[in-house]
Design an enzyme around this catalytic site. Structure first.
Site, PDB file in Angstrom:
ATOM      1  N   ASP A   6       0.858  -1.183   0.000  1.00  0.00           N
ATOM      2  CA  ASP A   6       0.000   0.000   0.000  1.00  0.00           C
ATOM      3  C   ASP A   6       0.893   1.231   0.000  1.00  0.00           C
ATOM      4  O   ASP A   6       2.086   1.146   0.306  1.00  0.00           O
ATOM      5  CB  ASP A   6      -0.897  -0.003   1.244  1.00  0.00           C
ATOM      6  N   SER A   7       0.286   2.370  -0.281  1.00  0.00           N
ATOM      7  CA  SER A   7       1.020   3.630  -0.225  1.00  0.00           C
ATOM      8  C   SER A   7       1.451   3.968   1.201  1.00  0.00           C
ATOM      9  O   SER A   7       2.362   4.768   1.393  1.00  0.00           O
ATOM     10  CB  SER A   7       0.137   4.751  -0.765  1.00  0.00           C
ATOM     11  N   GLY A  55      -2.765   8.944  -3.866  1.00  0.00           N
ATOM     12  CA  GLY A  55      -4.069   9.355  -4.407  1.00  0.00           C
ATOM     13  C   GLY A  55      -4.063  10.658  -5.164  1.00  0.00           C
ATOM     14  O   GLY A  55      -4.913  10.900  -6.011  1.00  0.00           O
ATOM     15  N   CYS A 114      -3.742  -0.892  -1.961  1.00  0.00           N
ATOM     16  CA  CYS A 114      -4.009   0.506  -2.292  1.00  0.00           C
ATOM     17  C   CYS A 114      -4.958   0.587  -3.498  1.00  0.00           C
ATOM     18  O   CYS A 114      -4.640   0.088  -4.582  1.00  0.00           O
ATOM     19  CB  CYS A 114      -2.684   1.179  -2.636  1.00  0.00           C
ATOM     20  N   GLU A 166      -6.927   9.202   9.270  1.00  0.00           N
ATOM     21  CA  GLU A 166      -5.605   9.144   9.922  1.00  0.00           C
ATOM     22  C   GLU A 166      -5.622   9.905  11.239  1.00  0.00           C
ATOM     23  O   GLU A 166      -4.962   9.516  12.203  1.00  0.00           O
ATOM     24  CB  GLU A 166      -4.525   9.682   8.977  1.00  0.00           C
ATOM     25  N   CYS A 169     -11.248   2.898  -1.106  1.00  0.00           N
ATOM     26  CA  CYS A 169     -10.003   3.458  -0.561  1.00  0.00           C
ATOM     27  C   CYS A 169      -9.692   2.713   0.729  1.00  0.00           C
ATOM     28  O   CYS A 169     -10.612   2.393   1.500  1.00  0.00           O
ATOM     29  CB  CYS A 169     -10.184   4.949  -0.287  1.00  0.00           C
ATOM     30  N   HIS A 179      -8.624   3.682   3.443  1.00  0.00           N
ATOM     31  CA  HIS A 179      -8.930   4.382   4.692  1.00  0.00           C
ATOM     32  C   HIS A 179     -10.403   4.409   5.052  1.00  0.00           C
ATOM     33  O   HIS A 179     -10.756   4.628   6.206  1.00  0.00           O
ATOM     34  CB  HIS A 179      -8.449   5.833   4.598  1.00  0.00           C
TER      35      HIS A 179
HETATM   36  N1  DGL Z   1      -4.039   3.873  -0.078  1.00  0.00           N
HETATM   37  C1  DGL Z   1      -4.723   4.898  -0.849  1.00  0.00           C
HETATM   38  C2  DGL Z   1      -5.923   4.278  -1.569  1.00  0.00           C
HETATM   39  O1  DGL Z   1      -6.469   3.277  -1.166  1.00  0.00           O
HETATM   40  C3  DGL Z   1      -5.161   6.068   0.044  1.00  0.00           C
HETATM   41  C4  DGL Z   1      -4.015   6.910   0.545  1.00  0.00           C
HETATM   42  C5  DGL Z   1      -3.198   7.533  -0.583  1.00  0.00           C
HETATM   43  O2  DGL Z   1      -3.696   8.480  -1.233  1.00  0.00           O
HETATM   44  O3  DGL Z   1      -2.110   7.084  -0.808  1.00  0.00           O
HETATM   45  O4  DGL Z   1      -6.327   4.786  -2.584  1.00  0.00           O
END
Ligand code: DGL
Length: 262
Positions: free
Chosen positions: A9-10, A42, A72, A151, A185, A187
């Site tokens: 993931d990011s 994102g 991600c 977050e 997403c 989050h």
């Molecule tokens: N992990 C990213 C997503 O699911 C969200 C956070 C980001 O923008 O990196 O799209």
């Protein structure tokens, strides 16, 4: 010996996918990579996200994973083809499992999708949904404020509800007749309480919420063979606020992690 499942993931958001995997496969060995030094993906261009995603893939392959999950949504939406082409092991992204779960849940065929700017701009969910059901319609919306909100841990209360209301009012209610909403997403599962409440309020009837983390774990079923010993090896490219953030997404503190460079 069973090879571990690699997840990238990011940042820390993909720990929601680790949590879903742990529920589905308590004994699987997991290797998680969070590219926390380069988060967010994102708001970046598809070209940059693809480059980052390929470097994450290379790192996981060096750890001998037998399956890769792109937790991600942004990387799944923009780089799944490139990552799959470069990978000798199966790759699962978030979009197809999320789209299929939404199609299984919808009655009206009108589906809402929320995600980052990159995910929504890619139109990947629209394509995946409309390819599978011709008469389906998709209302999608980028909700950039939801990532920092999750977050910060502001996942309930007035501020969360007001922000969800402002966003969801744009794709629900009115003539849209959306009955299913995809949380596209990493989050957003943390905000599923206010999202579900506000969505149903606006629509005037219950809206089915599809969590792409659960959908990915379900999609991994056909690839997970054999049992491991339930380990989680976690790698990050930056550890700022990790102790504070990781438990919000994982559900418990991270016992250990390793700081790496990609
Ligand atoms: N992990 C990213 C997503 O699911 C969200 C956070 C980001 O923008 O990196 O799209």
């Amino acid at each position: 010996m069973t090879r571990p499942i690699g997840v990238f993931d990011s940042g820390v958001g993909g720990l929601t996918v680790v949590r879903a995997l742990r529920r589905a496969f308590p004994n699987a060995d997991l290797v998680y990579l969070g590219d926390t030094a380069r988060v967010p993906y994102g708001s970046k261009s598809p070209r940059t996200v693809e480059r980052y995603a390929l470097s994450c893939l290379r790192f996981l392959l060096e750890r001998d994973v037998g399956l890769v999950l792109i937790a991600c949504n942004t990387a799944s939406a923009t780089a799944l083809d490139a990552v799959s082409a470069a990978s000798p092991v199966p790759v699962i992204g978030a979009v197809v499992p999320g789209a299929e779960s939404a199609l299984a849940a919808t009655r009206s065929g009108h589906i809402g999708v929320i995600g980052t700017l990159g995910t929504i701009r890619s139109c990947a969910y629209e394509r995946a949904i409309e390819e599978r059901r011709e008469d389906a319609s998709v209302q999608s919306l980028a909700c950039p404020l939801l990532v920092p909100l999750a977050e910060e841990g502001w996942t309930s209360g007035d501020v969360a509800e007001a922000i969800c209301h402002r966003y969801l009012g744009q794709i629900l209610g009115g003539d849209h007749s959306v009955d299913t909403l995809v949380l596209g997403c990493t989050h957003y599962p943390l905000l599923s309480g206010p999202i579900a409440r506000v969505a149903s309020q606006i629509a005037g009837s219950e809206i089915a919420i599809v969590d792409s983390a659960d959908a990915m774990a379900a999609a991994a079923k056909q690839h997970v063979l054999g049992e491991g010993s339930g380990t989680l090896r976690c790698y990050v490219t930056d550890a700022t606020r990790l102790d504070e953030l990781a438990p919000r997404f994982l559900g418990h503190p991270l016992s250990e992690f390793e700081l790496i460079d990609l």
